[in-house]
Design a protein around this motif. Sequence first.
Motif, PDB file in Angstrom:
ATOM      1  N   SER A  37       0.860  -1.177   0.000  1.00 55.18           N
ATOM      2  CA  SER A  37       0.000   0.000   0.000  1.00 55.18           C
ATOM      3  C   SER A  37       0.896   1.227   0.000  1.00 55.18           C
ATOM      4  O   SER A  37       1.605   1.483   0.978  1.00 55.18           O
ATOM      5  CB  SER A  37      -0.910  -0.008   1.232  1.00 55.18           C
ATOM      6  N   VAL A  38       0.887   1.967  -1.124  1.00 52.32           N
ATOM      7  CA  VAL A  38       1.851   3.059  -1.309  1.00 52.32           C
ATOM      8  C   VAL A  38       1.126   4.318  -1.763  1.00 52.32           C
ATOM      9  O   VAL A  38       0.339   4.296  -2.707  1.00 52.32           O
ATOM     10  CB  VAL A  38       2.930   2.684  -2.348  1.00 52.32           C
ATOM     11  N   SER A  39       1.414   5.423  -1.093  1.00 52.42           N
ATOM     12  CA  SER A  39       0.918   6.745  -1.459  1.00 52.42           C
ATOM     13  C   SER A  39       2.143   7.621  -1.699  1.00 52.42           C
ATOM     14  O   SER A  39       2.924   7.865  -0.774  1.00 52.42           O
ATOM     15  CB  SER A  39       0.059   7.313  -0.329  1.00 52.42           C
ATOM     16  N   SER A  40       2.317   8.089  -2.939  1.00 52.52           N
ATOM     17  CA  SER A  40       3.536   8.833  -3.224  1.00 52.52           C
ATOM     18  C   SER A  40       3.269   9.976  -4.200  1.00 52.52           C
ATOM     19  O   SER A  40       2.333   9.937  -5.002  1.00 52.52           O
ATOM     20  CB  SER A  40       4.626   7.912  -3.777  1.00 52.52           C
ATOM     21  N   ARG A  41       4.119  10.989  -4.111  1.00 53.14           N
ATOM     22  CA  ARG A  41       4.088  12.110  -5.028  1.00 53.14           C
ATOM     23  C   ARG A  41       4.843  11.724  -6.299  1.00 53.14           C
ATOM     24  O   ARG A  41       5.881  11.063  -6.235  1.00 53.14           O
ATOM     25  CB  ARG A  41       4.721  13.339  -4.392  1.00 53.14           C
ATOM     26  N   LEU A  42       4.318  12.155  -7.437  1.00 55.71           N
ATOM     27  CA  LEU A  42       4.967  11.951  -8.720  1.00 55.71           C
ATOM     28  C   LEU A  42       5.281  13.309  -9.337  1.00 55.71           C
ATOM     29  O   LEU A  42       4.636  14.305  -8.998  1.00 55.71           O
ATOM     30  CB  LEU A  42       4.056  11.186  -9.679  1.00 55.71           C
ATOM     31  N   PRO A  43       6.226  13.378 -10.263  1.00 58.22           N
ATOM     32  CA  PRO A  43       6.416  14.634 -10.994  1.00 58.22           C
ATOM     33  C   PRO A  43       5.131  14.999 -11.741  1.00 58.22           C
ATOM     34  O   PRO A  43       4.677  14.273 -12.614  1.00 58.22           O
ATOM     35  CB  PRO A  43       7.543  14.291 -11.982  1.00 58.22           C
ATOM     36  N   GLY A  44       4.488  16.071 -11.320  1.00 55.56           N
ATOM     37  CA  GLY A  44       3.254  16.495 -11.969  1.00 55.56           C
ATOM     38  C   GLY A  44       2.026  15.719 -11.567  1.00 55.56           C
ATOM     39  O   GLY A  44       0.992  15.813 -12.236  1.00 55.56           O
ATOM     40  N   GLY A  45       2.077  14.967 -10.464  1.00 53.41           N
ATOM     41  CA  GLY A  45       0.905  14.195 -10.066  1.00 53.41           C
ATOM     42  C   GLY A  45       1.132  13.453  -8.766  1.00 53.41           C
ATOM     43  O   GLY A  45       1.991  13.811  -7.945  1.00 53.41           O
ATOM     44  N   SER A  46       0.342  12.401  -8.568  1.00 52.03           N
ATOM     45  CA  SER A  46       0.463  11.581  -7.368  1.00 52.03           C
ATOM     46  C   SER A  46      -0.077  10.196  -7.668  1.00 52.03           C
ATOM     47  O   SER A  46      -0.776   9.974  -8.659  1.00 52.03           O
ATOM     48  CB  SER A  46      -0.311  12.197  -6.196  1.00 52.03           C
ATOM     49  N   MET A  47       0.256   9.240  -6.790  1.00 52.02           N
ATOM     50  CA  MET A  47      -0.132   7.860  -6.996  1.00 52.02           C
ATOM     51  C   MET A  47      -0.584   7.247  -5.683  1.00 52.02           C
ATOM     52  O   MET A  47       0.005   7.501  -4.624  1.00 52.02           O
ATOM     53  CB  MET A  47       1.054   7.056  -7.533  1.00 52.02           C
ATOM     54  N   TYR A  48      -1.662   6.463  -5.744  1.00 50.94           N
ATOM     55  CA  TYR A  48      -1.965   5.536  -4.654  1.00 50.94           C
ATOM     56  C   TYR A  48      -2.211   4.165  -5.268  1.00 50.94           C
ATOM     57  O   TYR A  48      -2.943   4.040  -6.273  1.00 50.94           O
ATOM     58  CB  TYR A  48      -3.209   5.929  -3.838  1.00 50.94           C
ATOM     59  N   THR A  49      -1.586   3.143  -4.697  1.00 54.07           N
ATOM     60  CA  THR A  49      -1.814   1.778  -5.171  1.00 54.07           C
ATOM     61  C   THR A  49      -1.904   0.819  -4.003  1.00 54.07           C
ATOM     62  O   THR A  49      -1.292   1.034  -2.947  1.00 54.07           O
ATOM     63  CB  THR A  49      -0.707   1.331  -6.143  1.00 54.07           C
ATOM     64  N   HIS A  50      -2.693  -0.236  -4.216  1.00 58.41           N
ATOM     65  CA  HIS A  50      -2.844  -1.321  -3.252  1.00 58.41           C
ATOM     66  C   HIS A  50      -2.731  -2.629  -4.020  1.00 58.41           C
ATOM     67  O   HIS A  50      -3.410  -2.824  -5.033  1.00 58.41           O
ATOM     68  CB  HIS A  50      -4.210  -1.232  -2.560  1.00 58.41           C
ATOM     69  N   LEU A  54      10.055  11.290  -7.859  1.00 59.88           N
ATOM     70  CA  LEU A  54      10.665  12.374  -7.120  1.00 59.88           C
ATOM     71  C   LEU A  54      11.622  11.791  -6.082  1.00 59.88           C
ATOM     72  O   LEU A  54      11.331  10.742  -5.496  1.00 59.88           O
ATOM     73  CB  LEU A  54       9.596  13.214  -6.421  1.00 59.88           C
ATOM     74  N   PRO A  55      12.750  12.418  -5.834  1.00 60.81           N
ATOM     75  CA  PRO A  55      13.706  11.882  -4.860  1.00 60.81           C
ATOM     76  C   PRO A  55      13.056  11.658  -3.496  1.00 60.81           C
ATOM     77  O   PRO A  55      12.332  12.512  -2.987  1.00 60.81           O
ATOM     78  CB  PRO A  55      14.786  12.971  -4.793  1.00 60.81           C
ATOM     79  N   GLY A  56      13.312  10.490  -2.929  1.00 64.59           N
ATOM     80  CA  GLY A  56      12.825  10.179  -1.597  1.00 64.59           C
ATOM     81  C   GLY A  56      11.422   9.625  -1.530  1.00 64.59           C
ATOM     82  O   GLY A  56      10.984   9.183  -0.451  1.00 64.59           O
TER      83      GLY A  56
END
Length: 336
Positions: free
Chosen positions: A157-170, A236-238
């Motif tokens: 289960s990951v919630s992360s920032r992307l360049p120009g967006g964001s992602m959540y996946t399960h 994005l870094p980190g």
Amino acid sequence: MPTPQRLVEDGIRHWGRLPDRPAAANPLDAYTGLTRRLKSLRLKEWVGFTLLHPDWYSSLIIQDAHYLASSEIYAYDRTAGALHQHAANAPGGSPALPARLLDSACRFERDGYRIAFSFSRAFARHRIELDIAATLKAPAVRGELELDAAAATPALSVSSRLPGGSMYTHKAAFPALGVLRVGDAEITFDPTRDLAVLDEHRSLLPYRTNWLWGTFATLTDAGEVVGANFAARPELPGEPEESCLWTPGRCEPLGDVVFEPASADPSATWHIASRDGRVDVVFEPEGRKRVKHNLGLFAIDYFQLFGHYRGVLRGAEGDFEIKNVHGVCESMKARL
């Protein structure tokens, strides 16, 4: 950290690797008013499964881009070398993929085409139902599978920032029981051998989107699931990646995964490894499903390879040799 009840609480989104799926996962809850309406046009949601069986390779998905919804399924008969495919489209928003997925259900229905997923966290049982009529190009696909959530892998289960967006996946892998029928063929799923890997996304993807992704899983002689999920995309870094090792009772974080096809040949093998060596596998394709459209502002160049993996997983508590394990590997390049 404990699993949050909601992906967004009091307007603030949780980021990082989460212990499990929040009860409610809607990234739009971080926005209000006009901003929320505009962000909804960028939201891409899907719920799908990769079915892992020794004789048939199959994947199915319900997806909603909010300007268009669609569903697809393929089934590949390894013995006959035959690929059967079905697909359907619908207005955006019509699949109604619920934010409380694991306590609800979703389905895609058109004339002669029905895929339905139901999830019961309380009873630790999920279900896949298929009722797709034959066409001139493909046989009927019908049946039901029951997934044992109590014996599943721990969730990715990951919630992360992307360049120009964001992602959540399960994501998680479940032992699967039931029967599917593809034309006259009957495919029996045995939960001591066969698995279904869930892939849920609720992401605000950038207009220009690309990724490489793969997954596989298998049951050990002791009846424990081991496998991997890995991806490479602009990051994005980190920020955490949607990559992991599934080892008995664990979902181990994984990062810095490199995909290297042996050549440009569509049937070429792929070497997939993390820079720390904890996953080091070779993927050997047996076939591919491709979608390619260019509609001006919108375009998709996508393929999913299905085949088998060999190599090694190096978990925190030991190594696992991978031999002839069914899985998939895919590439997406899109303007969405």
